[in-house]
Design an enzyme around this catalytic site. Structure first.
Site, PDB file in Angstrom:
ATOM      1  N   ASP A 130      -9.199  12.909  -4.710  1.00 43.76           N
ATOM      2  CA  ASP A 130      -8.130  12.199  -5.406  1.00 43.76           C
ATOM      3  C   ASP A 130      -8.012  12.544  -6.894  1.00 43.76           C
ATOM      4  O   ASP A 130      -7.260  11.900  -7.601  1.00 43.76           O
ATOM      5  CB  ASP A 130      -8.370  10.677  -5.254  1.00 43.76           C
ATOM      6  CG  ASP A 130      -7.070   9.902  -5.229  1.00 43.76           C
ATOM      7  OD1 ASP A 130      -6.028  10.534  -5.047  1.00 43.76           O
ATOM      8  OD2 ASP A 130      -7.120   8.680  -5.413  1.00 43.76           O
ATOM      9  N   CYS A 152       1.586   6.016  16.497  1.00 42.83           N
ATOM     10  CA  CYS A 152       2.365   4.827  16.092  1.00 42.83           C
ATOM     11  C   CYS A 152       3.353   4.420  17.193  1.00 42.83           C
ATOM     12  O   CYS A 152       3.628   3.227  17.382  1.00 42.83           O
ATOM     13  CB  CYS A 152       3.133   5.095  14.798  1.00 42.83           C
ATOM     14  SG  CYS A 152       2.102   5.038  13.315  1.00 42.83           S
ATOM     15  N   CYS A 159       5.899   1.196  17.552  1.00 36.82           N
ATOM     16  CA  CYS A 159       5.460   0.131  16.633  1.00 36.82           C
ATOM     17  C   CYS A 159       6.107   0.315  15.254  1.00 36.82           C
ATOM     18  O   CYS A 159       6.286   1.431  14.788  1.00 36.82           O
ATOM     19  CB  CYS A 159       3.931   0.195  16.520  1.00 36.82           C
ATOM     20  SG  CYS A 159       3.249  -0.943  15.295  1.00 36.82           S
ATOM     21  N   CYS A 168       4.180  -2.522  10.353  1.00 34.06           N
ATOM     22  CA  CYS A 168       3.931  -2.367   8.912  1.00 34.06           C
ATOM     23  C   CYS A 168       5.233  -2.451   8.130  1.00 34.06           C
ATOM     24  O   CYS A 168       5.299  -3.107   7.085  1.00 34.06           O
ATOM     25  CB  CYS A 168       3.212  -1.051   8.630  1.00 34.06           C
ATOM     26  SG  CYS A 168       3.947   0.383   9.423  1.00 34.06           S
ATOM     27  N   CYS A 219       6.253  -5.772   5.236  1.00 35.09           N
ATOM     28  CA  CYS A 219       6.316  -5.614   3.776  1.00 35.09           C
ATOM     29  C   CYS A 219       7.214  -6.687   3.160  1.00 35.09           C
ATOM     30  O   CYS A 219       8.408  -6.756   3.482  1.00 35.09           O
ATOM     31  CB  CYS A 219       6.824  -4.223   3.407  1.00 35.09           C
ATOM     32  SG  CYS A 219       6.983  -4.068   1.614  1.00 35.09           S
ATOM     33  N   CYS A 268       6.914  -1.657  -4.528  1.00 39.05           N
ATOM     34  CA  CYS A 268       5.624  -1.917  -3.871  1.00 39.05           C
ATOM     35  C   CYS A 268       4.662  -2.718  -4.766  1.00 39.05           C
ATOM     36  O   CYS A 268       4.393  -2.340  -5.913  1.00 39.05           O
ATOM     37  CB  CYS A 268       4.997  -0.576  -3.487  1.00 39.05           C
ATOM     38  SG  CYS A 268       3.350  -0.723  -2.801  1.00 39.05           S
ATOM     39  N   CYS A 273      -2.329  -4.380  -2.479  1.00 37.70           N
ATOM     40  CA  CYS A 273      -1.633  -5.192  -1.474  1.00 37.70           C
ATOM     41  C   CYS A 273      -1.946  -4.575  -0.121  1.00 37.70           C
ATOM     42  O   CYS A 273      -1.896  -3.352   0.035  1.00 37.70           O
ATOM     43  CB  CYS A 273      -0.131  -5.177  -1.739  1.00 37.70           C
ATOM     44  SG  CYS A 273       0.874  -5.829  -0.378  1.00 37.70           S
ATOM     45  N   CYS A 310       1.014  -4.583   4.617  1.00 32.66           N
ATOM     46  CA  CYS A 310       1.462  -3.651   5.657  1.00 32.66           C
ATOM     47  C   CYS A 310       0.291  -3.102   6.467  1.00 32.66           C
ATOM     48  O   CYS A 310       0.491  -2.587   7.574  1.00 32.66           O
ATOM     49  CB  CYS A 310       2.267  -2.505   5.042  1.00 32.66           C
ATOM     50  SG  CYS A 310       1.431  -1.652   3.704  1.00 32.66           S
ATOM     51  N   CYS A 363      -1.521  -3.836  11.188  1.00 37.46           N
ATOM     52  CA  CYS A 363      -1.624  -2.621  12.010  1.00 37.46           C
ATOM     53  C   CYS A 363      -2.675  -2.804  13.097  1.00 37.46           C
ATOM     54  O   CYS A 363      -3.829  -3.132  12.813  1.00 37.46           O
ATOM     55  CB  CYS A 363      -1.986  -1.431  11.122  1.00 37.46           C
ATOM     56  SG  CYS A 363      -2.189   0.100  12.056  1.00 37.46           S
TER      57      CYS A 363
HETATM   58  S1  SF4 Z   1       1.490  -0.888  12.003  1.00 35.40           S
HETATM   59 FE1  SF4 Z   1       0.085   0.859  12.263  1.00 35.40          FE
HETATM   60  S2  SF4 Z   1       0.512   1.612  14.320  1.00 35.40           S
HETATM   61 FE2  SF4 Z   1       2.224   0.302  13.758  1.00 35.40          FE
HETATM   62  S3  SF4 Z   1       3.729   1.713  12.880  1.00 35.40           S
HETATM   63 FE3  SF4 Z   1       2.512   0.937  11.176  1.00 35.40          FE
HETATM   64  S4  SF4 Z   1       0.891   2.457  10.892  1.00 35.40           S
HETATM   65 FE4  SF4 Z   1       1.772   2.804  12.927  1.00 35.40          FE
HETATM   66  S1  SF4 Z   2       1.411  -2.305  -0.118  1.00 37.77           S
HETATM   67 FE1  SF4 Z   2       2.506  -4.282   0.081  1.00 37.77          FE
HETATM   68  S2  SF4 Z   2       4.392  -4.051  -1.091  1.00 37.77           S
HETATM   69 FE2  SF4 Z   2       3.529  -1.972  -0.783  1.00 37.77          FE
HETATM   70  S3  SF4 Z   2       4.508  -1.216   1.061  1.00 37.77           S
HETATM   71 FE3  SF4 Z   2       2.654  -2.228   1.745  1.00 37.77          FE
HETATM   72  S4  SF4 Z   2       3.248  -4.350   2.166  1.00 37.77           S
HETATM   73 FE4  SF4 Z   2       4.860  -3.416   0.967  1.00 37.77          FE
END
Ligand code: SF4
Ligand code: SF4
Length: 290
Positions: free
Chosen positions: A117, A172, A175, A178, A182, A202, A228, A231, A235
């Site tokens: 990173d 995924c 699904c 996520c 948000c 975000c 945060c 999201c 999952c």
């Molecule tokens: S919640 Fe996880 S499995 Fe579902 S779309 Fe998002 S990243 Fe993919």
């Molecule tokens: S980190 Fe939080 S604000 Fe950012 S995309 Fe994911 S759920 Fe949304």
């Protein structure tokens, strides 16, 4: 060898140019989705071609380590799960050097550049190419066992391998939990079913990278004062992931006192923690947003 030094998984990809990646990145930054992270505008070609980072590189050894904590804070304030453990830059760099030393015991001529990173290489792209997982609709790297609660690092080397790992299918499927979870609608899916994060919306970006005195008025942080995970928590791959980082009761207590800490205590308690990335005024600002 990767397991011996603490990594959970390892894959190897051939070092080559991935022009589609550089193009997507250019598109993302051209739309301003990187907000104030101007470093994302630099070295875009290098992020998709490790040979520009290490001349004559032949291979990228990609490594993954889970960070899901064994216990989390109770109460009104929340921090992202990756912030419970040691700063991953320090931890992974140490493990990468240990791995180089371990490989050199068998192959004394082995040399590699450790990356975590801090150099322009896309960790998630190379982890995907090395067959460790896929990029989910949350725009993060998802490992089939660890979910997206994992950190990545690489060794870029001129050593050529007899064979390379292949990417695995994206799991995924239909699904989109996520995206729906948000609170700021920061994740978008385009007509090609490709997802994109708009950092300007975000809460993770704003509570960590935004250096302004005030957070946007309409930002919803849902109690998060550093990062945060809204999201990620929904999952299915993260829900089934094992805990990877043991959080002691003492450390949990220290973290729970942070909301009332003065500046010197804040600095002391966040040394060697990812939370040290932000300054005290940002911490106070984030707490007040709550
Ligand atoms: S919640 Fe996880 S499995 Fe579902 S779309 Fe998002 S990243 Fe993919
Ligand atoms: S980190 Fe939080 S604000 Fe950012 S995309 Fe994911 S759920 Fe949304």
């Amino acid at each position: 060898m990767a397991h011996e030094v603490g990594f959970d998984d390892c894959g190897i990809a051939q070092a080559e140019a991935i022009p589609q990646f550089s193009h997507s990145l250019q598109e993302w930054t051209a739309q301003g989705c990187h907000a104030s992270m101007s470093f994302m505008e630099q070295h875009q070609e290098m992020r998709g071609d490790p040979r520009l980072l290490v001349p004559d590189a032949k291979s990228v050894i990609s490594l993954v380590v889970g960070y899901k904590p064994s216990q989390t804070m109770q109460g009104p304030f929340r921090i992202a799960q990756y912030a419970y453990g040691e700063d991953y830059h320090e931890k992974i760099k140490r493990m990468l050097f240990a791995l180089i030393a371990r490989i050199q015991e068998r192959y004394p001529d082995f040399e590699a550049k450790p990356c975590v990173d801090t150099v322009p290489i896309s960790d998630k792209l190379w982890a995907m190419k090395a067959g460790l997982g896929w990029i989910g609709k949350n725009t993060l790297f998802v490992h089939p066992r660890l979910g997206s609660f994992c950190n990545l690092g690489e060794l870029v080397t001129v050593a050529e391998m007899d064979s390379y790992d292949s990417p695995v299918p994206n799991q995924c499927g239909e699904c989109h939990k996520c995206v729906d979870a948000c609170p700021n609608r920061a994740l978008k899916i385009d007509s090609n079913n490709k997802s994109m994060l708009d950092a300007r919306r975000c809460a993770s970006y704003h509570t960590i990278e935004n250096r302004l005195e005030q957070l946007p008025e309409n930002l919803r942080t849902n109690g998060y004062v550093f990062g945060c995970d809204c999201c990620q928590l929904v999952c299915p791959f993260n829900q089934q992931a094992p805990a990877s980082v043991e959080v002691s009761s003492e450390r949990l207590q220290e973290l729970e006192t942070l909301p009332v800490a003065d500046e010197s205590t804040f600095k002391q308690l966040t040394r060697h923690s990812p939370i040290s990335r932000i300054k005290y005024y940002q911490w106070r600002r984030n707490l007040e947003k709550k």
